[in-house]
Design a protein around this motif. Structure first.
Motif, short mmCIF file in Angstrom:
data_model
loop_
_atom_site.label_atom_id
_atom_site.label_comp_id
_atom_site.label_asym_id
_atom_site.label_seq_id
_atom_site.Cartn_x
_atom_site.Cartn_y
_atom_site.Cartn_z
N ASP A 1 49.33 80.48 57.63
CA ASP A 1 49.42 79.28 56.79
C ASP A 1 48.19 79.17 55.91
OD1 ASP A 1 49.77 76.82 55.62
OD2 ASP A 1 49.42 75.66 57.44
N GLU B 1 48.32 77.43 52.74
CA GLU B 1 48.56 76.48 51.66
C GLU B 1 47.22 76.00 51.10
OE1 GLU B 1 51.42 75.51 50.12
OE2 GLU B 1 52.22 77.19 51.28
N SER C 1 53.28 83.88 54.05
CA SER C 1 53.05 83.29 52.73
C SER C 1 51.61 82.80 52.63
CB SER C 1 54.02 82.12 52.53
OG SER C 1 53.76 81.47 51.31
N THR D 1 49.33 81.37 49.87
CA THR D 1 49.08 80.88 48.52
C THR D 1 47.60 80.93 48.17
OG1 THR D 1 50.97 79.39 48.79
CG2 THR D 1 49.48 78.95 46.95
#
Length: 314
Positions: free
Chosen positions: A122, A124, A272, A274
């Motif tokens: 994670d 984000e 993922s 980012t």
């Protein structure tokens, strides 16, 4: 200093060998599964003084090392997909080999290349000193394995708090020695520059951090200090780099053609990410001060990559 480098044919290891050998202050004992590939690299870079090429059977038999650098790992994310168990097997095998050694010789500094993936998948937001690991323990997938292996290794190292073990969490590293077969965003960009084909990408922007080889060498040498404590440090450049900053650089300077497609997405095998970089700057406590931004790292690395490939083709 008498230094052992395990995984000496790896991407980061090659840069460390080149940097450390240039100072003439070190005796390098280089361990690799393919001594032929290692010999070819040393010959190509005119590295011959104060070098010993070793196989792993010699590791426990050699003289006392002042420092051991563990560069062994799964370097290509595609390998993780094809053989996910290998990340656990390889990590454990060589880490335990080194731990057996330094438990007998506790004056030795052990520097291990960990990963930002130890924070989980994670991203984000970038990593911080207070970042909490979120892990769905009843639904583990391939994207979790790499980070779990690295976190497990770090936990073992912290439990041996009386030993001089330093984990360096690498988020991104780029140099002319990168393996273009590895599946990363930057290798995909380079491949499209070379072929002239259009690179299709999504409108989503992401951030990556590419530490410069000179900055990484600076951090490693700081860890050679005989008073170093058992700890972990995130590795970072002066400033991370967004996907579109990188795409525009390669478009402006090297003729990259790219187009935005809504349905196209860049998917990392390990999750993922980012904002895959860290704001945890505790490495400042041992004197680490990166000189280069990620864009400078990419620029310098790609210029050297082109020079090396031109030399090989001539």
């Amino acid at each position: 200093m008498n230094i052992a480098i395990l995984g000496a044919t790896g991407h980061i290891a090659k840069n460390l060998i080149k940097g450390l050998s240039a100072t003439k202050h070190y005796q390098l004992n280089l361990f690799a599964r393919s001594t032929e590939r290692l010999s070819a690299f040393l010959k190509e870079n005119n590295i011959s003084e104060q070098i010993h090429i070793c196989d792993y059977e010699q590791f426990q038999q050699e003289a006392t090392y002042d420092a051991i650098i563990n560069c062994i790992g799964v370097g290509n994310p595609q390998d993780l997909v094809q053989n996910p168990f290998s990340v656990f097997q390889i990590t454990e095998q060589y880490d335990n080999l080194i731990l057996q050694y330094i438990q007998k010789k506790p004056a030795t500094v052990y520097i291990n290349l960990s990963s930002g993936a130890a924070y989980g998948s994670d991203f984000e937001a970038p990593a911080t000193r207070d970042k909490i690991l979120n892990l769905n323990v009843n639904n583990l997938t391939v994207k979790d394995y790499y980070g779990i292996a690295k976190l497990n290794m770090e936990a073992k190292h912290r439990s041996l708090h009386n030993l001089k073990i330093v984990d360096l969490r690498v988020f991104g590293f780029f140099s002319s020695y990168i393996d273009l077969e590895s599946k990363f965003l930057i290798t995909e960009i380079i491949d499209h520059v070379q072929t002239g084909e259009i690179l299709y990408t999504s409108s989503e922007d992401i951030k990556r951090d590419y530490v410069h080889p000179e900055d990484f060498l600076q951090l490693v040498e700081l860890c050679f200090n005989k008073n170093i404590k058992n700890d972990v440090y995130d590795v970072y450049s002066r400033n991370p780099l967004s996907k579109f900053e990188m795409l525009n650089y390669f478009a402006d300077e090297h003729g990259l053609k790219f187009e935005i497609k809504v349905e196209t997405a860049y998917a990392s095998i390990t999750g993922s990410k980012t904002n895959y970089y860290s704001n945890n700057d505790n490495a400042m406590g041992i004197g680490y001060q990166p000189r280069y931004t990620s864009l400078q790292s990419v620029r310098d690395g790609y210029q050297q990559f082109r020079m090396r490939n031109n030399d090989e083709n001539n």
